[in-house]
Design a protein around this motif. Structure first.
Motif, PDB file in Angstrom:
ATOM      1  N   PRO A 172       0.635  -1.332  -0.055  1.00 28.79           N
ATOM      2  CA  PRO A 172       0.077   0.101  -0.061  1.00 28.79           C
ATOM      3  C   PRO A 172       0.788   1.276  -0.034  1.00 28.79           C
ATOM      4  O   PRO A 172       2.146   1.282  -0.154  1.00 28.79           O
ATOM      5  CB  PRO A 172      -0.776   0.000   1.390  1.00 28.79           C
ATOM      6  CG  PRO A 172       0.212  -0.673   2.178  1.00 28.79           C
ATOM      7  CD  PRO A 172       1.052  -1.612   1.306  1.00 28.79           C
ATOM      8  N   PRO A 173       0.102   2.441  -0.275  1.00 31.15           N
ATOM      9  CA  PRO A 173       1.029   3.650  -0.010  1.00 31.15           C
ATOM     10  C   PRO A 173       1.590   3.832   1.553  1.00 31.15           C
ATOM     11  O   PRO A 173       0.807   3.444   2.314  1.00 31.15           O
ATOM     12  CB  PRO A 173      -0.171   4.792  -0.106  1.00 31.15           C
ATOM     13  CG  PRO A 173      -1.171   4.026  -0.908  1.00 31.15           C
ATOM     14  CD  PRO A 173      -1.302   2.577  -0.548  1.00 31.15           C
ATOM     15  N   TYR A 174       2.716   3.983   1.553  1.00 35.13           N
ATOM     16  CA  TYR A 174       3.625   4.207   2.660  1.00 35.13           C
ATOM     17  C   TYR A 174       4.644   5.057   2.936  1.00 35.13           C
ATOM     18  O   TYR A 174       5.189   5.301   4.044  1.00 35.13           O
ATOM     19  CB  TYR A 174       4.081   2.697   3.092  1.00 35.13           C
ATOM     20  CG  TYR A 174       5.224   2.137   2.128  1.00 35.13           C
ATOM     21  CD1 TYR A 174       6.559   2.848   2.046  1.00 35.13           C
ATOM     22  CD2 TYR A 174       5.022   1.001   1.483  1.00 35.13           C
ATOM     23  CE1 TYR A 174       7.432   2.284   1.283  1.00 35.13           C
ATOM     24  CE2 TYR A 174       6.072   0.522   0.509  1.00 35.13           C
ATOM     25  CZ  TYR A 174       7.310   1.105   0.494  1.00 35.13           C
ATOM     26  OH  TYR A 174       8.209   0.539  -0.233  1.00 35.13           O
ATOM     27  N   ILE A 175       4.856   5.968   1.881  1.00 33.52           N
ATOM     28  CA  ILE A 175       5.735   6.841   2.228  1.00 33.52           C
ATOM     29  C   ILE A 175       5.173   8.330   2.803  1.00 33.52           C
ATOM     30  O   ILE A 175       4.187   8.769   2.082  1.00 33.52           O
ATOM     31  CB  ILE A 175       6.457   7.303   0.743  1.00 33.52           C
ATOM     32  CG1 ILE A 175       7.075   6.145   0.052  1.00 33.52           C
ATOM     33  CG2 ILE A 175       7.488   8.428   0.872  1.00 33.52           C
ATOM     34  CD1 ILE A 175       7.597   6.352  -1.290  1.00 33.52           C
ATOM     35  N   GLN A 213       9.078  13.570   0.671  1.00 35.82           N
ATOM     36  CA  GLN A 213       9.457  13.662  -0.699  1.00 35.82           C
ATOM     37  C   GLN A 213      10.612  14.379  -0.971  1.00 35.82           C
ATOM     38  O   GLN A 213      11.279  14.388  -1.855  1.00 35.82           O
ATOM     39  CB  GLN A 213       8.104  14.472  -1.240  1.00 35.82           C
ATOM     40  CG  GLN A 213       7.066  13.950  -1.143  1.00 35.82           C
ATOM     41  CD  GLN A 213       5.752  14.713  -1.717  1.00 35.82           C
ATOM     42  OE1 GLN A 213       6.033  15.532  -2.638  1.00 35.82           O
ATOM     43  NE2 GLN A 213       4.368  14.507  -1.143  1.00 35.82           N
ATOM     44  N   LYS A 214      11.156  15.211   0.221  1.00 35.73           N
ATOM     45  CA  LYS A 214      12.616  15.939   0.004  1.00 35.73           C
ATOM     46  C   LYS A 214      13.573  15.114  -0.460  1.00 35.73           C
ATOM     47  O   LYS A 214      14.707  15.679  -0.917  1.00 35.73           O
ATOM     48  CB  LYS A 214      12.535  16.815   1.300  1.00 35.73           C
ATOM     49  CG  LYS A 214      12.858  16.227   2.357  1.00 35.73           C
ATOM     50  CD  LYS A 214      13.142  16.979   3.513  1.00 35.73           C
ATOM     51  CE  LYS A 214      13.474  16.406   4.974  1.00 35.73           C
ATOM     52  NZ  LYS A 214      12.446  15.273   5.297  1.00 35.73           N
ATOM     53  N   ASP A 215      13.597  13.660   0.246  1.00 31.05           N
ATOM     54  CA  ASP A 215      14.522  13.064  -0.145  1.00 31.05           C
ATOM     55  C   ASP A 215      14.533  12.088  -1.438  1.00 31.05           C
ATOM     56  O   ASP A 215      15.315  11.371  -1.646  1.00 31.05           O
ATOM     57  CB  ASP A 215      14.661  12.091   1.086  1.00 31.05           C
ATOM     58  CG  ASP A 215      15.128  12.711   2.590  1.00 31.05           C
ATOM     59  OD1 ASP A 215      15.666  13.754   2.403  1.00 31.05           O
ATOM     60  OD2 ASP A 215      14.410  12.488   3.470  1.00 31.05           O
ATOM     61  N   THR A 269      12.395  12.497 -10.777  1.00 26.41           N
ATOM     62  CA  THR A 269      11.552  11.772 -11.874  1.00 26.41           C
ATOM     63  C   THR A 269      10.639  10.927 -11.058  1.00 26.41           C
ATOM     64  O   THR A 269       9.549  10.939 -11.813  1.00 26.41           O
ATOM     65  CB  THR A 269      12.565  10.681 -12.350  1.00 26.41           C
ATOM     66  OG1 THR A 269      12.084  10.168 -13.684  1.00 26.41           O
ATOM     67  CG2 THR A 269      13.189   9.642 -11.580  1.00 26.41           C
ATOM     68  N   VAL A 270      10.708  10.449  -9.760  1.00 21.83           N
ATOM     69  CA  VAL A 270       9.723   9.608  -9.084  1.00 21.83           C
ATOM     70  C   VAL A 270       8.584  10.603  -8.933  1.00 21.83           C
ATOM     71  O   VAL A 270       7.333  10.419  -9.277  1.00 21.83           O
ATOM     72  CB  VAL A 270       9.943   8.963  -7.873  1.00 21.83           C
ATOM     73  CG1 VAL A 270       8.820   8.482  -7.248  1.00 21.83           C
ATOM     74  CG2 VAL A 270      10.882   7.892  -8.499  1.00 21.83           C
ATOM     75  N   LEU A 271       8.840  11.723  -8.234  1.00 25.41           N
ATOM     76  CA  LEU A 271       7.673  13.105  -7.981  1.00 25.41           C
ATOM     77  C   LEU A 271       7.150  13.531  -9.037  1.00 25.41           C
ATOM     78  O   LEU A 271       5.913  13.935  -8.958  1.00 25.41           O
ATOM     79  CB  LEU A 271       8.518  13.983  -7.049  1.00 25.41           C
ATOM     80  CG  LEU A 271       9.054  13.468  -5.799  1.00 25.41           C
ATOM     81  CD1 LEU A 271       9.889  14.601  -5.295  1.00 25.41           C
ATOM     82  CD2 LEU A 271       8.066  13.156  -4.708  1.00 25.41           C
TER      83      LEU A 271
END
Length: 287
Positions: free
Chosen positions: A194-197, A202-204, A208-210
């Motif tokens: 599942p979503p877990y970040i 996000q700063k790390d 390209t993912v963001l």
């Protein structure tokens, strides 16, 4: 090296290091034109038509601009399967393949088991398990319509009979209706990535993912990092058979907390498992 390979590699070196640029160039030529590394080394890429060369250059421009290679080619390899992917789904990761392997270690290929894959995305987990266990009954649940369409398309193109359903796991009513109501007390394995970040992480992360991967499938609020684990674990107990397995991919920061969640909801033999990068990335337990 042939001229086309050299041209593409130099283009990608503007945004990637030399080794990565070379690897990406080989992958582009193989995925798009079917040329092996040996084919490229003997110069067969220069035998491509002008149209094929133009297509490769256009795709290389997109990769050089930061778009993930898998989205550019529309393909990703996962547990021996070639999956269709697009910006509406996460690109399958090696850690997730380890989750599949962990589940597979606890199943027999001749068992007629029922597997439930929650937060399916591209369908990679459910499809990989169906491929490994042909006699199994596999259901995948996903909230995103874009992802659901891709998962269904993957099942069709791979010839794997996995049933995908739209379901919002954050909606209590969805847990008490449809396929989840039908499967209560009958499931052998529940598996989920599942979503877990956390939002603050996000700063790390790589830009390209963001910029390209769906945030819906990645992030949870800082003040509720175990959002999906707590909901899934609470409902998993009534869905699973006695002795059934619950398996999660997790944020390495919260392995102890996820383990505690499972124990508090009555699961036993709970453990956190290291991935290939020595991070606690998988948690499993038994009903």
């Amino acid at each position: 090296m042939a001229q086309l390979f050299s041209h593409i590699r130099r283009l990608l070196e503007k945004s990637h290091d030399c080794h990565e640029a070379q690897t990406l160039t080989f992958m582009l030529l193989e995925d798009v034109c079917g040329l092996s590394r040996t084919d490229v080394l003997i110069g067969r890429d220069d035998e491509l038509s002008d149209g094929e060369k133009m297509k490769i250059r256009e795709m290389a421009d997109r990769v050089a601009g930061g778009e993930p290679l898998q989205y550019v080619t529309g393909r990703a390899e996962f547990d021996g399967l070639n999956l269709n992917v697009a910006s509406g789904v996460l690109i399958p990761r090696p850690e997730t393949a380890e989750l599949v392997e962990r589940v597979a270690e606890n199943c027999d290929e001749n068992d007629r088991i029922i597997i439930l894959d929650l937060c399916s995305g591209s369908g990679c987990i459910g499809l990989a398990l169906k491929n490994r266990f042909p006699l199994s009954e596999v259901h995948g649940l996903e909230v995103s319509c874009d992802a659901l369409h891709i998962a269904i398309d993957n099942a069709r193109s791979l010839g794997l009979n996995v049933e995908f359903h739209r379901c919002n796991l954050l909606n209590e009513e969805d847990w008490n209706s449809g396929v989840l109501a039908e499967l209560e007390g009958r499931v052998d394995v529940i598996v989920s990535n599942p979503p877990y970040i956390c939002d603050s992480e996000q700063k790390d992360m790589e830009q390209t993912v963001l910029d390209h991967e769906p945030h819906l499938a990645l992030f949870v609020p800082d003040d509720n990092p175990l959002l999906f684990y707590s909901i899934i674990t609470r409902h998993a107990y009534k869905l699973l058979k006695m002795g059934g397995m619950l398996a999660f991919e997790i944020n390495r920061r919260f392995a102890d907390e996820v383990c505690e969640l499972l124990r508090n909801d009555g699961f036993h033999d709970v453990e956190a498992v290291m991935d290939q990068f020595d991070n606690e990335r998988i948690v499993t337990g038994r009903r």
